[in-house]
Every structure is written in structure tokens, then in C-alpha cells.
Design a protein around this motif. Structure first.
Motif, short mmCIF file in Angstrom:
data_model
loop_
_atom_site.label_atom_id
_atom_site.label_comp_id
_atom_site.label_asym_id
_atom_site.label_seq_id
_atom_site.Cartn_x
_atom_site.Cartn_y
_atom_site.Cartn_z
N UNK A 59 67.13 82.45 2.81
CA UNK A 59 66.40 81.50 3.64
C UNK A 59 65.62 82.21 4.75
N UNK A 60 64.95 83.29 4.39
CA UNK A 60 64.10 83.99 5.34
C UNK A 60 64.83 84.86 6.35
N UNK A 61 66.11 85.12 6.11
CA UNK A 61 66.89 85.98 7.02
C UNK A 61 67.63 87.02 6.21
N UNK A 62 67.81 88.19 6.83
CA UNK A 62 68.63 89.24 6.24
C UNK A 62 70.07 88.79 6.19
N UNK A 64 73.84 88.35 6.87
CA UNK A 64 74.48 88.46 8.19
C UNK A 64 75.21 89.78 8.39
N UNK A 65 75.80 90.35 7.34
CA UNK A 65 76.52 91.63 7.50
C UNK A 65 75.57 92.76 7.86
N UNK A 66 74.38 92.78 7.26
CA UNK A 66 73.39 93.80 7.60
C UNK A 66 72.92 93.61 9.04
N UNK A 67 72.65 92.38 9.43
CA UNK A 67 72.21 92.11 10.81
C UNK A 67 73.27 92.55 11.81
N UNK A 100 56.09 92.22 3.47
CA UNK A 100 56.54 92.70 4.78
C UNK A 100 57.95 92.21 5.09
N UNK A 101 58.62 92.91 6.00
CA UNK A 101 59.96 92.48 6.39
C UNK A 101 59.92 91.13 7.10
N UNK A 102 61.01 90.39 6.99
CA UNK A 102 61.12 89.12 7.71
C UNK A 102 61.15 89.40 9.22
N UNK A 103 60.89 88.39 10.00
CA UNK A 103 60.70 88.55 11.45
C UNK A 103 61.86 89.30 12.13
N UNK A 104 63.09 88.93 11.86
CA UNK A 104 64.22 89.60 12.51
C UNK A 104 64.30 91.07 12.15
N UNK A 105 64.00 91.41 10.93
CA UNK A 105 64.00 92.81 10.50
C UNK A 105 62.85 93.55 11.17
N UNK A 106 61.69 92.91 11.29
CA UNK A 106 60.55 93.53 11.99
C UNK A 106 60.92 93.88 13.43
N UNK A 107 61.58 92.97 14.10
CA UNK A 107 61.98 93.22 15.49
C UNK A 107 62.94 94.41 15.58
N UNK A 108 63.92 94.45 14.70
CA UNK A 108 64.87 95.57 14.69
C UNK A 108 64.17 96.88 14.38
N UNK A 109 63.21 96.85 13.47
CA UNK A 109 62.48 98.06 13.12
C UNK A 109 61.74 98.62 14.34
N UNK A 110 61.11 97.76 15.10
CA UNK A 110 60.37 98.21 16.29
C UNK A 110 61.31 98.77 17.34
N UNK A 117 60.35 100.38 5.58
CA UNK A 117 61.00 99.20 5.01
C UNK A 117 60.30 98.86 3.71
N UNK A 118 61.09 98.41 2.76
CA UNK A 118 60.54 97.92 1.50
C UNK A 118 61.33 96.69 1.08
#
Length: 170
Positions: A59-62, A64-67, A100-110, A117-118
Motif C-alpha cells: 500500500x505504498x509503504x516499505x 514495517x520491519x525494513x522501516x 522511484x522509491x516511495x516517499x518514506x524511502x526517499x526521505x530515508x535515502x536523503x 535504490x532500485x
């Protein structure tokens, strides 16, 4: 410290774990010491020289364990090479174009300075856990859309990035 890489992942039905193990195997073949572990039980990042984190998309999120792994280890991850991957699209889109990565992953990447990311295609087959998974399967939209050639090629890029640094120190 030895040249040890952690490949960790969040998965519900195991397909992201299979991607992670494929990544880990490529890194091992490149001569790196690799541990592949579920994010929920992986130790902290302190004992690793590099980390690859993967998460299934729900549902557009990574997952929970990875987060949670990234959040718990954010200080340590910011000080070492890190790569992210996602798995999830239940169609051929990941093989056809860069997703592209989902928004939460983008934030963590920055925040962490993640190197790359792929997004890989996902897999949802009969026997999958969860009410939503059952709905998707009943609608005929399941299947295995993982491209292991693409996964191995990406992992080789990670190995290539790590190997020269390792060789210079020895």
C-alpha cells in the motif's frame, strides 16, 4: 574490522527474502563476507562495513520491519555505504522502467546518503498470508514478476562499488 556486508529485508510472504538472498550470493561471489538476515532480527549495523536494506511494498509503504531497522540504525547507517531495494509491483512495470522509491524511502535515502535504490517486481502466489493478499490473488492479479537477472546485475554493481575499497585496504 573485516569487510562484512549485511543484507537485511522486510518481507511478509518470503519473496523479498529470496531477492535479498540473491543479492547476498552475488556479493559472496565477489569475495565479500555477507550475512543475510530478516530486518526484524538483524543485529545493529555497527559490526558491518556496508548494508543493503530491502523492503516489500505494501500500500505504498516499505515493509514495517525494513522501516524499523533503518530508523533504529540511522546514525550508524549514515556512516557507511548503504543501498536500498524495494519489491512489489505485481506487473511488468519494474522490468519496463525505473520506478522511484516511495516517499518514506526517499526521505530515508536523503537523510542517510544512500548510494542507490532500485525497485524490483514483486511476487504474490497462492498461499500468501493476509486478507489483502487473498483479495489480490482472487482478482487474478498475483504472479511472480521478479527478474533475477536484473537483481543479480544490480547486486553486481553493489559488489563492484565495495570491492575496490576492500582491495585498497589489503
Amino acid at each position: 574490522m573485516t569487510d562484512t556486508v549485511l543484507v537485511t529485508y522486510g518481507t511478509t510472504n518470503g519473496s523479498t527474502a529470496e531477492i535479498a538472498e540473491s543479492v547476498a550470493e552475488v556479493l559472496r561471489k565477489a569475495g565479500l563476507t555477507v550475512e543475510s538476515l530478516p530486518a526484524r532480527s538483524a543485529p545493529g549495523a555497527a559490526r558491518y562495513d556496508a548494508v543493503v536494506v530491502g523492503g516489500g511494498l505494501y500500500a505504498g509503504r516499505w515493509h514495517k520491519d525494513a522501516r524499523r531497522f533503518v530508523r533504529r540504525n540511522r546514525v550508524l547507517l549514515a556512516d557507511r555505504p548503504v543501498w536500498f531495494f524495494s519489491s512489489g509491483p505485481l506487473d511488468a512495470s519494474a522490468a519496463e522502467r525505473d520506478i522511484p522509491p516511495v516517499r518514506g524511502v526517499q526521505r530515508a535515502m536523503k537523510r542517510l546518503g544512500v548510494r542507490d535504490h532500485v525497485t524490483f517486481g514483486g511476487c504474490l502466489v497462492d498461499g500468501a498470508k493476509g486478507w489483502v493478499a487473498g483479495m489480490i490473488l482472487r482478482s487474478g492479479k498475483g504472479g511472480d514478476f521478479r527478474d533475477f537477472d536484473a537483481i543479480e546485475a544490480w547486486a553486481q554493481g553493489v559488489a563492484d562499488a565495495l570491492t575496490p575499497a576492500r582491495e585498497k585496504r589489503h
